[in-house]
Design a protein around this motif. Structure first.
Motif, mmCIF file in Angstrom:
data_model
loop_
_atom_site.group_PDB
_atom_site.id
_atom_site.type_symbol
_atom_site.label_atom_id
_atom_site.label_comp_id
_atom_site.label_asym_id
_atom_site.label_seq_id
_atom_site.Cartn_x
_atom_site.Cartn_y
_atom_site.Cartn_z
ATOM 1 N N PRO A 1 0.697 -1.389 -0.147
ATOM 2 C CA PRO A 1 -0.323 0.062 0.161
ATOM 3 C C PRO A 1 0.756 1.326 -0.115
ATOM 4 O O PRO A 1 1.611 1.381 0.921
ATOM 5 C CB PRO A 1 -0.835 0.056 1.083
ATOM 6 C CG PRO A 1 -0.737 -1.424 1.733
ATOM 7 C CD PRO A 1 0.492 -2.007 1.219
ATOM 8 N N GLY A 2 0.396 2.117 -0.906
ATOM 9 C CA GLY A 2 1.426 3.498 -1.061
ATOM 10 C C GLY A 2 2.870 3.413 -1.221
ATOM 11 O O GLY A 2 3.402 4.448 -1.367
ATOM 12 N N THR B 1 1.643 -7.786 3.056
ATOM 13 C CA THR B 1 0.315 -7.043 2.625
ATOM 14 C C THR B 1 0.676 -6.415 1.388
ATOM 15 O O THR B 1 1.537 -5.413 1.387
ATOM 16 C CB THR B 1 -0.261 -6.385 3.691
ATOM 17 O OG1 THR B 1 -0.434 -7.171 4.833
ATOM 18 C CG2 THR B 1 -1.464 -5.829 3.348
ATOM 19 N N THR C 1 -5.531 -8.067 -3.971
ATOM 20 C CA THR C 1 -5.115 -7.639 -2.552
ATOM 21 C C THR C 1 -5.148 -8.896 -1.692
ATOM 22 O O THR C 1 -5.959 -9.598 -1.378
ATOM 23 C CB THR C 1 -6.082 -6.429 -2.323
ATOM 24 O OG1 THR C 1 -6.145 -5.651 -3.116
ATOM 25 C CG2 THR C 1 -5.784 -5.991 -0.740
ATOM 26 N N THR D 1 -4.146 -9.310 2.561
ATOM 27 C CA THR D 1 -3.780 -8.940 3.638
ATOM 28 C C THR D 1 -3.233 -9.777 4.556
ATOM 29 O O THR D 1 -3.964 -10.907 4.595
ATOM 30 C CB THR D 1 -5.020 -7.955 4.235
ATOM 31 O OG1 THR D 1 -5.383 -7.020 3.328
ATOM 32 C CG2 THR D 1 -4.573 -7.426 5.618
#
Lengths: 125, 106
Positions: A42-43, A91, A120, A122
């Motif tokens: 993420p990011g 993740t 995705t 997690t």
């Protein structure tokens, strides 16, 4: 044209094994190219995980090599990723891609021309 | 381990030309490929080889290479070009991505 579709659990427990499959449609897994896995936390940016040829030859990112296994199933026209001992740092969105290579002029080049939409995963208890 | 270095962020005025660079020793032996990624989408190949564009990629995108540096040039940047751009290459047969460049079109 070739299309790729990732599938697998969206949630994996810490210390467990992440398992994903990439289904190839519109073409053969036995064509003359590599099949790759790429992930994106993420990011953050893209990270190359590894690749497999239909013969079973593999190359892995050294930073993940001890935990990664990529395999191919010609009968199902798909290839798979297993990542063991996962932590929250694993993740990410996981992509599969077709990786082609060629030469010229004067240099070799590789490129990923077809990508799956991504899935995705997690890591959480 | 191999590294490809990109500037984290670049901006360009609408209609102007911008160059995004990627540096790394492996680029002396391999051409880079370039990918455009918009939020929530998978990367899209925009340039590969010396300067090849996949079908459907506008001709305002071009690539070049010199020494240990690969460049992606957008001539006449459009609003829809605002995205993250990643270079990719090989080192000893292993894949590697640059850290990405966020392009803002002003």
């Amino acid at each position: 044209q070739v299309q790729l579709q990732e599938s697998g659990p969206g949630l994996v427990k810490p210390s467990g094994t992440l398992s994903l499959t990439c289904a190839v449609s519109g073409g053969s897994i036995s064509s003359s190219n590599w099949w790759s896995w790429v992930r994106q936390p993420p990011g953050k940016g893209l990270e190359w995980i590894g690749e497999i040829y239909h013969s079973g030859s593999t190359n892995y990112n050294p930073s993940l090599k001890s935990r990664v296994t990529i395999s191919v199933d010609k009968s199902k026209n798909q290839f798979s990723l297993k990542l063991s001992s996962v932590t929250a740092a694993d993740t990410a969105v996981y992509y599969c891609a077709r990786d082609l290579g060629d030469y010229g002029p004067r240099k070799t080049y590789y490129y990923m021309d077809v990508w799956g939409k991504g899935t995705t995963v997690t890591v959480s208890s | 381990s191999s590294e490809l270095t990109q500037d984290p962020a670049v901006s360009v005025a609408l209609g102007q030309t911008v160059r995004i660079t990627c540096q790394g020793d492996s680029l002396r032996s391999y051409y880079a490929s370039w990918y455009q990624q918009k939020p929530g989408q998978a990367p899209v190949l925009v340039i590969y080889g010396k300067n090849n564009r996949p079908s459907g990629i506008p001709d305002r995108f071009s690539g070049s290479s010199s020494g240990n540096t690969a460049s992606l040039t957008i001539t006449g940047a459009q609003a829809e070009d605002e995205a993250d751009y990643y270079c990719n290459s090989r080192d000893s047969s292993l894949g590697v991505f640059g850290g990405g460049t966020k392009l803002t079109v002003l």
